[in-house]
Design an enzyme around this catalytic site. Structure first.
Site, mmCIF file in Angstrom:
data_model
loop_
_atom_site.group_PDB
_atom_site.id
_atom_site.type_symbol
_atom_site.label_atom_id
_atom_site.label_comp_id
_atom_site.label_asym_id
_atom_site.label_seq_id
_atom_site.Cartn_x
_atom_site.Cartn_y
_atom_site.Cartn_z
ATOM 1 N N CYS A 49 -4.216 -1.491 -2.115
ATOM 2 C CA CYS A 49 -4.379 -0.064 -2.394
ATOM 3 C C CYS A 49 -5.255 0.043 -3.628
ATOM 4 O O CYS A 49 -4.911 -0.495 -4.686
ATOM 5 C CB CYS A 49 -3.005 0.565 -2.657
ATOM 6 S SG CYS A 49 -3.092 2.292 -3.142
ATOM 7 N N CYS A 60 -10.982 2.737 -0.688
ATOM 8 C CA CYS A 60 -9.621 3.117 -0.303
ATOM 9 C C CYS A 60 -9.344 2.340 0.970
ATOM 10 O O CYS A 60 -10.170 2.329 1.888
ATOM 11 C CB CYS A 60 -9.534 4.621 -0.045
ATOM 12 S SG CYS A 60 -7.961 5.104 0.699
ATOM 13 N N TYR A 103 -0.817 8.517 -2.639
ATOM 14 C CA TYR A 103 -0.738 8.260 -4.081
ATOM 15 C C TYR A 103 -1.962 8.855 -4.803
ATOM 16 O O TYR A 103 -1.915 9.106 -5.992
ATOM 17 C CB TYR A 103 -0.751 6.749 -4.351
ATOM 18 C CG TYR A 103 0.549 6.014 -4.163
ATOM 19 C CD1 TYR A 103 1.630 6.569 -3.476
ATOM 20 C CD2 TYR A 103 0.699 4.730 -4.691
ATOM 21 C CE1 TYR A 103 2.812 5.854 -3.313
ATOM 22 C CE2 TYR A 103 1.875 4.015 -4.540
ATOM 23 C CZ TYR A 103 2.926 4.574 -3.849
ATOM 24 O OH TYR A 103 4.090 3.856 -3.706
ATOM 25 N N GLY A 104 -3.036 8.996 -4.060
ATOM 26 C CA GLY A 104 -4.338 9.309 -4.670
ATOM 27 C C GLY A 104 -4.434 10.661 -5.333
ATOM 28 O O GLY A 104 -5.383 10.946 -6.045
ATOM 29 N N GLU A 149 -3.649 8.552 8.340
ATOM 30 C CA GLU A 149 -2.192 8.437 8.540
ATOM 31 C C GLU A 149 -1.790 9.162 9.833
ATOM 32 O O GLU A 149 -0.831 8.809 10.488
ATOM 33 C CB GLU A 149 -1.432 9.048 7.351
ATOM 34 C CG GLU A 149 -1.544 8.261 6.051
ATOM 35 C CD GLU A 149 -0.634 7.021 5.971
ATOM 36 O OE1 GLU A 149 0.463 7.047 6.551
ATOM 37 O OE2 GLU A 149 -1.046 6.021 5.333
ATOM 38 N N HIS A 188 -7.526 2.836 3.357
ATOM 39 C CA HIS A 188 -7.416 3.618 4.602
ATOM 40 C C HIS A 188 -8.783 3.745 5.295
ATOM 41 O O HIS A 188 -8.847 3.959 6.498
ATOM 42 C CB HIS A 188 -6.895 5.028 4.317
ATOM 43 C CG HIS A 188 -5.416 5.108 4.097
ATOM 44 N ND1 HIS A 188 -4.798 4.555 2.997
ATOM 45 C CD2 HIS A 188 -4.430 5.681 4.833
ATOM 46 C CE1 HIS A 188 -3.491 4.800 3.067
ATOM 47 N NE2 HIS A 188 -3.247 5.480 4.180
ATOM 48 N N ASP A 211 0.861 -1.182 0.000
ATOM 49 C CA ASP A 211 0.000 0.000 0.000
ATOM 50 C C ASP A 211 0.895 1.229 0.000
ATOM 51 O O ASP A 211 2.085 1.151 0.314
ATOM 52 C CB ASP A 211 -0.920 0.016 1.234
ATOM 53 C CG ASP A 211 -1.854 1.233 1.242
ATOM 54 O OD1 ASP A 211 -2.390 1.579 0.173
ATOM 55 O OD2 ASP A 211 -2.013 1.867 2.297
ATOM 56 N N SER A 212 0.293 2.381 -0.291
ATOM 57 C CA SER A 212 1.048 3.635 -0.239
ATOM 58 C C SER A 212 1.440 3.982 1.199
ATOM 59 O O SER A 212 2.383 4.721 1.423
ATOM 60 C CB SER A 212 0.195 4.755 -0.837
ATOM 61 O OG SER A 212 -1.042 4.819 -0.152
HETATM 62 N N1 DGL Z 1 -4.846 3.293 0.570
HETATM 63 C C1 DGL Z 1 -4.872 3.783 -0.752
HETATM 64 C C2 DGL Z 1 -6.060 3.318 -1.566
HETATM 65 O O1 DGL Z 1 -6.649 2.305 -1.252
HETATM 66 C C3 DGL Z 1 -4.559 5.170 -1.113
HETATM 67 C C4 DGL Z 1 -4.226 6.247 -0.238
HETATM 68 C C5 DGL Z 1 -3.362 7.214 -0.968
HETATM 69 O O2 DGL Z 1 -2.164 6.923 -1.038
HETATM 70 O O3 DGL Z 1 -3.860 8.229 -1.469
HETATM 71 O O4 DGL Z 1 -6.396 3.919 -2.550
#
Ligand code: DGL
Length: 247
Positions: free
Chosen positions: A70, A180, A39-40, A150, A182, A7-8
């Protein structure tokens, strides 16, 4: 089976939690790209480049399988990861769609897809859900939840205000796809916001369903070996992992 989870940041731990509950793997190697999260908000080429670097990192471990925990990477870079990997690579979008179609019998159900800006722009969920016959879809980029998670913010005023900001104009959906990884960390707050009649669909549980569909698991591993790596501050990631996974 030796598994890599990518994951990011820390979001993929929500997937690891489900994997551990089902005792499917002997060894799990987690890599969170904490130096470059989120990453988003990044563009497709950058996401692909980072994802290929993660595959290179995992080559040190002779894995049997990589789970891309992710949605953002799953939406953009799965094919490129597969081309560069020596083991199979599976993502969470497909499993989220599978879980949705298993959970919702009514194809007119009003489904809200939550994800990062990149995931929502990719329309990965809509494309697959349309193929399954679901038509009543709306998607909302809710990227602010990522730095909050985070940061360890799972409840409270800031989160309440952010949910209001994102959702106040939407009608209450039948189901919300936590698109996502998170977001399961704030699922209690989301459930309270939408009410108990809204079903939350969680990638972690969905991936277990997907794995059991595609692979045969003969043994249960009660005490799998867990290794956590991060591109920055691995200690912080390990601390969250300990708390979230009750280690
Ligand atoms: N946990 C990631 C997802 O499922 C992304 C969070 C991110 O890096 O923006 O998309």
């Amino acid at each position: 089976m030796k598994l890599g989870v990518f994951d990011s940041g820390i979001g993929g731990l929500t997937v690891v939690k489900s994997l551990l509950e089902h005792q499917l793997f002997e060894e799990i190697i987690y890599f969170g790209d904490t130096a470059r999260v989120p990453y988003g908000i990044k563009d497709k080429n950058t996401i692909i480049r980072y994802a290929i670097e993660a595959v290179e990192f995992f080559k040190n471990f002779e894995l049997d399988l990589i789970i891309v925990a992710c949605n953002t990477v799953s939406a953009y870079a799965l094919e490129e990861m597969r081309e560069n990997s020596t083991c199979p690579v599976i993502g969470v979008v497909e499993s989220g769609v599978l879980a949705t179609s298993n959970a919702l019998k009514d194809k007119n159900s009003n489904i809200l897809i939550l994800g990062t800006k990149a995931t929502v722009n990719s329309k990965a969920y809509e494309t697959s859900l349309h193929k399954q016959g679901f038509a009543n879809l709306q998607a909302k980029a809710t990227g602010l939840f990522v730095p909050m998670v985070e940061e360890g913010i799972y409840s409270g005023e800031i989160l309440d205000a952010t949910m209001k900001h994102y959702f106040q104009d939407l009608e209450v959906p039948h189901a919300v796809i936590l698109g996502c990884t998170h977001f399961p960390l704030i699922s209690e707050a989301l459930q309270n916001y939408f009410g108990k009649n809204t079903l939350l669909i969680h990638s972690g549980e969905a991936i277990v369903e997907q794995l059991k569909k595609n692979f045969t698991f003969h043994t249960k591993y009660k005490n799998p070996e867990l290794k956590f790596f991060a591109s920055e501050n691995p200690e912080a990631l390990r601390n969250v992992a300990k708390m979230w996974l009750n280690l």
